[in-house]
Design a protein around this motif. Structure first.
Motif, PDB file in Angstrom:
ATOM      1  N   ARG A 181     -20.979  24.148 -10.304  1.00 34.27           N
ATOM      2  CA  ARG A 181     -21.673  23.280 -11.254  1.00 34.27           C
ATOM      3  C   ARG A 181     -22.411  24.123 -12.297  1.00 34.27           C
ATOM      4  O   ARG A 181     -22.353  23.867 -13.500  1.00 34.27           O
ATOM      5  N   LEU A 182     -23.088  25.144 -11.797  1.00 38.65           N
ATOM      6  CA  LEU A 182     -23.828  26.057 -12.669  1.00 38.65           C
ATOM      7  C   LEU A 182     -22.885  26.706 -13.688  1.00 38.65           C
ATOM      8  O   LEU A 182     -23.182  26.775 -14.879  1.00 38.65           O
ATOM      9  N   GLN A 183     -21.740  27.148 -13.201  1.00 41.66           N
ATOM     10  CA  GLN A 183     -20.786  27.847 -14.055  1.00 41.66           C
ATOM     11  C   GLN A 183     -20.282  26.953 -15.190  1.00 41.66           C
ATOM     12  O   GLN A 183     -19.974  27.434 -16.271  1.00 41.66           O
ATOM     13  N   GLU A 184     -20.246  25.647 -14.934  1.00 43.45           N
ATOM     14  CA  GLU A 184     -19.832  24.724 -15.994  1.00 43.45           C
ATOM     15  C   GLU A 184     -20.807  24.759 -17.174  1.00 43.45           C
ATOM     16  O   GLU A 184     -20.437  24.453 -18.294  1.00 43.45           O
ATOM     17  N   THR A 185     -22.057  25.101 -16.886  1.00 43.20           N
ATOM     18  CA  THR A 185     -23.046  25.188 -17.955  1.00 43.20           C
ATOM     19  C   THR A 185     -23.130  26.591 -18.532  1.00 43.20           C
ATOM     20  O   THR A 185     -23.250  26.758 -19.741  1.00 43.20           O
ATOM     21  N   ILE A 186     -23.097  27.599 -17.669  1.00 44.24           N
ATOM     22  CA  ILE A 186     -23.442  28.944 -18.143  1.00 44.24           C
ATOM     23  C   ILE A 186     -22.229  29.757 -18.604  1.00 44.24           C
ATOM     24  O   ILE A 186     -22.372  30.653 -19.410  1.00 44.24           O
ATOM     25  N   HIS A 187     -21.042  29.428 -18.088  1.00 43.79           N
ATOM     26  CA  HIS A 187     -19.802  30.104 -18.509  1.00 43.79           C
ATOM     27  C   HIS A 187     -19.923  31.616 -18.511  1.00 43.79           C
ATOM     28  O   HIS A 187     -19.582  32.273 -19.493  1.00 43.79           O
ATOM     29  N   LYS A 188     -20.459  32.174 -17.431  1.00 37.98           N
ATOM     30  CA  LYS A 188     -20.549  33.630 -17.334  1.00 37.98           C
ATOM     31  C   LYS A 188     -19.207  34.189 -16.866  1.00 37.98           C
ATOM     32  O   LYS A 188     -18.363  33.451 -16.340  1.00 37.98           O
ATOM     33  N   THR A 189     -19.039  35.477 -17.047  1.00 31.62           N
ATOM     34  CA  THR A 189     -17.903  36.143 -16.428  1.00 31.62           C
ATOM     35  C   THR A 189     -18.364  36.551 -15.036  1.00 31.62           C
ATOM     36  O   THR A 189     -19.281  37.355 -14.890  1.00 31.62           O
ATOM     37  N   ILE A 190     -17.764  35.950 -14.010  1.00 37.96           N
ATOM     38  CA  ILE A 190     -18.243  36.158 -12.645  1.00 37.96           C
ATOM     39  C   ILE A 190     -17.168  36.843 -11.810  1.00 37.96           C
ATOM     40  O   ILE A 190     -16.025  36.384 -11.755  1.00 37.96           O
ATOM     41  N   VAL A 191     -17.554  37.945 -11.187  1.00 32.98           N
ATOM     42  CA  VAL A 191     -16.669  38.614 -10.239  1.00 32.98           C
ATOM     43  C   VAL A 191     -17.264  38.379  -8.858  1.00 32.98           C
ATOM     44  O   VAL A 191     -18.412  38.753  -8.598  1.00 32.98           O
ATOM     45  N   PHE A 192     -16.507  37.729  -8.009  1.00 35.79           N
ATOM     46  CA  PHE A 192     -17.031  37.231  -6.740  1.00 35.79           C
ATOM     47  C   PHE A 192     -16.188  37.814  -5.623  1.00 35.79           C
ATOM     48  O   PHE A 192     -14.962  37.646  -5.599  1.00 35.79           O
ATOM     49  N   VAL A 193     -16.820  38.516  -4.691  1.00 39.18           N
ATOM     50  CA  VAL A 193     -16.091  39.087  -3.555  1.00 39.18           C
ATOM     51  C   VAL A 193     -16.275  38.192  -2.337  1.00 39.18           C
ATOM     52  O   VAL A 193     -17.380  37.741  -2.047  1.00 39.18           O
ATOM     53  N   THR A 194     -15.172  37.943  -1.652  1.00 36.85           N
ATOM     54  CA  THR A 194     -15.268  37.221  -0.384  1.00 36.85           C
ATOM     55  C   THR A 194     -14.105  37.662   0.494  1.00 36.85           C
ATOM     56  O   THR A 194     -13.136  38.242   0.004  1.00 36.85           O
ATOM     57  N   HIS A 195     -14.211  37.412   1.804  1.00 35.79           N
ATOM     58  CA  HIS A 195     -13.015  37.602   2.626  1.00 35.79           C
ATOM     59  C   HIS A 195     -12.531  36.245   3.141  1.00 35.79           C
ATOM     60  O   HIS A 195     -11.628  36.162   3.957  1.00 35.79           O
ATOM     61  N   ASP A 196     -13.151  35.175   2.601  1.00 36.52           N
ATOM     62  CA  ASP A 196     -12.855  33.828   3.079  1.00 36.52           C
ATOM     63  C   ASP A 196     -11.923  33.125   2.087  1.00 36.52           C
ATOM     64  O   ASP A 196     -12.317  32.792   0.975  1.00 36.52           O
ATOM     65  N   ILE A 197     -10.704  32.910   2.508  1.00 39.56           N
ATOM     66  CA  ILE A 197      -9.688  32.348   1.605  1.00 39.56           C
ATOM     67  C   ILE A 197     -10.049  30.931   1.163  1.00 39.56           C
ATOM     68  O   ILE A 197      -9.778  30.527   0.037  1.00 39.56           O
ATOM     69  N   ASP A 198     -10.703  30.172   2.036  1.00 41.90           N
ATOM     70  CA  ASP A 198     -11.070  28.806   1.643  1.00 41.90           C
ATOM     71  C   ASP A 198     -12.092  28.826   0.514  1.00 41.90           C
ATOM     72  O   ASP A 198     -12.042  28.026  -0.410  1.00 41.90           O
ATOM     73  N   GLU A 199     -13.037  29.770   0.634  1.00 39.35           N
ATOM     74  CA  GLU A 199     -14.036  29.918  -0.428  1.00 39.35           C
ATOM     75  C   GLU A 199     -13.344  30.307  -1.744  1.00 39.35           C
ATOM     76  O   GLU A 199     -13.628  29.744  -2.799  1.00 39.35           O
ATOM     77  N   ALA A 200     -12.412  31.237  -1.631  1.00 47.16           N
ATOM     78  CA  ALA A 200     -11.694  31.698  -2.833  1.00 47.16           C
ATOM     79  C   ALA A 200     -10.936  30.554  -3.487  1.00 47.16           C
ATOM     80  O   ALA A 200     -11.017  30.352  -4.701  1.00 47.16           O
ATOM     81  N   ILE A 201     -10.220  29.787  -2.688  1.00 50.10           N
ATOM     82  CA  ILE A 201      -9.426  28.682  -3.233  1.00 50.10           C
ATOM     83  C   ILE A 201     -10.331  27.667  -3.912  1.00 50.10           C
ATOM     84  O   ILE A 201     -10.010  27.109  -4.955  1.00 50.10           O
ATOM     85  N   LYS A 202     -11.491  27.461  -3.305  1.00 55.03           N
ATOM     86  CA  LYS A 202     -12.393  26.443  -3.828  1.00 55.03           C
ATOM     87  C   LYS A 202     -13.016  26.829  -5.169  1.00 55.03           C
ATOM     88  O   LYS A 202     -13.144  25.989  -6.056  1.00 55.03           O
TER      89      LYS A 202
END
Ligand SMILES: Nc1ncnc2c1ncn2[C@@H]1O[C@H](COP(=O)(O)OP(=O)(O)O)[C@@H](O)[C@H]1O
Ligand SMILES: [Mg+2]
Length: 379
Positions: A181-202
């Motif tokens: 939701r935040l990203q819809e407003t701020i439109h930052k370039t975000i690099v996000f690390v996870t090992h959780d595929i569900d989180e990534a897909i979402k």
């Protein structure tokens, strides 16, 4: 926006943590770096704010080689969120969030307003939380403050290294939703690390899947799910999920029971069956259940005066049909091409097994969505 050019990282003479990474992260995208433990996610991320220097290759941000820049200045434009965010315990939430803007010597009132605005954006009422200390907040609330702190100096880039991994599943889901939701407003370039595929897909606009320091596949979640590059990707995203999302259902799963009659039946009988079953045509089969034709309400109406006629006399022959082994896509194409309301499904012996109707398709999809969201709710 951020460009990796032939980046390698060698820790020991014989060990490459990263091998020739080429990667272009676009402005305003949320890219997720994912991969097994030790695949090089954190190393890749920390090169962007120069916490780790590459052994070879170059990184450019907005076309500028970052190795020519002062790391301190570079980091001012890059927010950083990690798993245990390390809020300073003796400072209030507002002081923690305001730390970077204060270091930048911004006007105190303007950054205080900003801090309050940011806290509100992650559902932390500043009237309650601004003056609290980190130990008075739950884990989820502390991570929210971490996100807010990364945003406080209004950087163009935000790096997030497994920021939600230590949270319980419910807080985690909430923070993912808030980030989106935040990203819809701020439109930052975000690099996000996870090992959780569900989180990534979402959350990902694009997923970059790493293994042994190499990029295995980089694409949108949808494309990776539909077209996994190899067995490693397939295993990583999980066969069960592939079956759920990618494999179209077989016709067997979608078809419904056909309403049938025999060729020697009269027209009045046909009308009664149709009324009772709420259909406007009947599939006419022989004693071996082979499809002979279709009798629709219009043909029946047209010939209704002639008492001698049976369904065999008025039925339409050569109706379009589909073989049970064909795909749903084929079936839909046939329905559209022939402008028919439904499609009889036959086996290799021309026996009638069922029908695909628009309604059966809609019902199937609705049921499928329900089970999927139920599964997701439990997971
Ligand atoms: N300072 C270091 N010295 C030696 N090896 C390291 C160092 N940092 C990371 N590594 C190794 O580099 C590989 C990649 O690490 P990392 O980027 O942290 O992986 P990830 O974040 O995907 O779990 C791992 O095998 C890790 O053990
Ligand atoms: Mg890591």
């Amino acid at each position: 926006m951020i460009r990796f050019e032939n980046i390698s990282k060698q820790y020991k003479s014989d060990f490459h943590a990263l091998k020739n990474i080429n990667l272009h992260i676009k402005k305003g995208e949320l890219i997720v770096l994912i991969g097994p433990s030790g695949s090089g996610k954190t190393t890749t991320m920390k090169m962007i704010n120069r916490l780790i220097e590459p052994s070879a290759g170059k990184i450019y941000i907005n076309g500028q080689d970052i190795h020519a820049q002062d790391p301190v200045l570079l980091r001012r434009n890059i927010g950083y969120v990690i798993q245990h965010i390390g809020l300073l315990p003796h400072m209030t939430i507002a002081e923690n969030v305001g730390l970077v803007p204060r270091l930048q010597k911004r006007d105190p009132q303007s950054y205080l307003n900003r801090v309050h605005e940011l806290l509100e954006m992650v559902h932390l009422d500043p009237k309650i939380y601004a003056t609290r200390y980190p130990s008075e907040l739950s884990g989820g609330q502390q991570q929210r403050v971490g996100v807010v702190r990364a945003l406080a100096a209004d950087p163009d880039i935000i790096l997030m290294d497994e920021p939600f991994s230590a949270l319980d599943p419910i807080s985690r889901e909430q923070l993912q939703d808030e980030l989106l939701r935040l990203q819809e407003t701020i439109h930052k370039t975000i690099v996000f690390v996870t090992h959780d595929i569900d989180e990534a897909i979402k959350i990902a606009d694009r997923i970059c899947l790493l293994n042994h320091g190499e990029i295995v596949q980089i694409n949108t979640p949808e494309q990776i799910l539909r077209h996994p590059a190899n067995d490693f990707v397939r295993a990583f995203i999980g066969e069960s999920r592939l079956n759920q999302v990618v494999n179209l259902p077989s016709l067997q799963e979608i078809m419904v029971k056909p309403i049938v009659s025999r060729p020697n039946r009269g027209l009045t009988e046909a009308i009664i069956i149709m009324q009772k079953q709420k259909v406007d045509s009947l599939l006419i089969v022989d004693k071996d259940n082979k499809l002979l034709g279709v009798a629709g309400v219009w043909e029946i109406h047209q010939h209704f005066q002639d008492e001698s006629l049976t369904l065999a006399d008025i039925m339409t022959l050569n109706v379009p049909t589909v073989n049970i082994s064909e795909s749903l896509a084929d079936a839909i194409q046939l329905i559209n091409q022939n402008k028919v309301a439904y499609l009889p499904v036959l086996n290799d012996q021309s026996e009638l097994l069922g029908v695909i109707t628009r309604a059966s398709l809609v019902n199937f999809m609705a049921k499928h969505l329900e089970t999927r969201s139920r599964q997701e709710g439990l997971a």
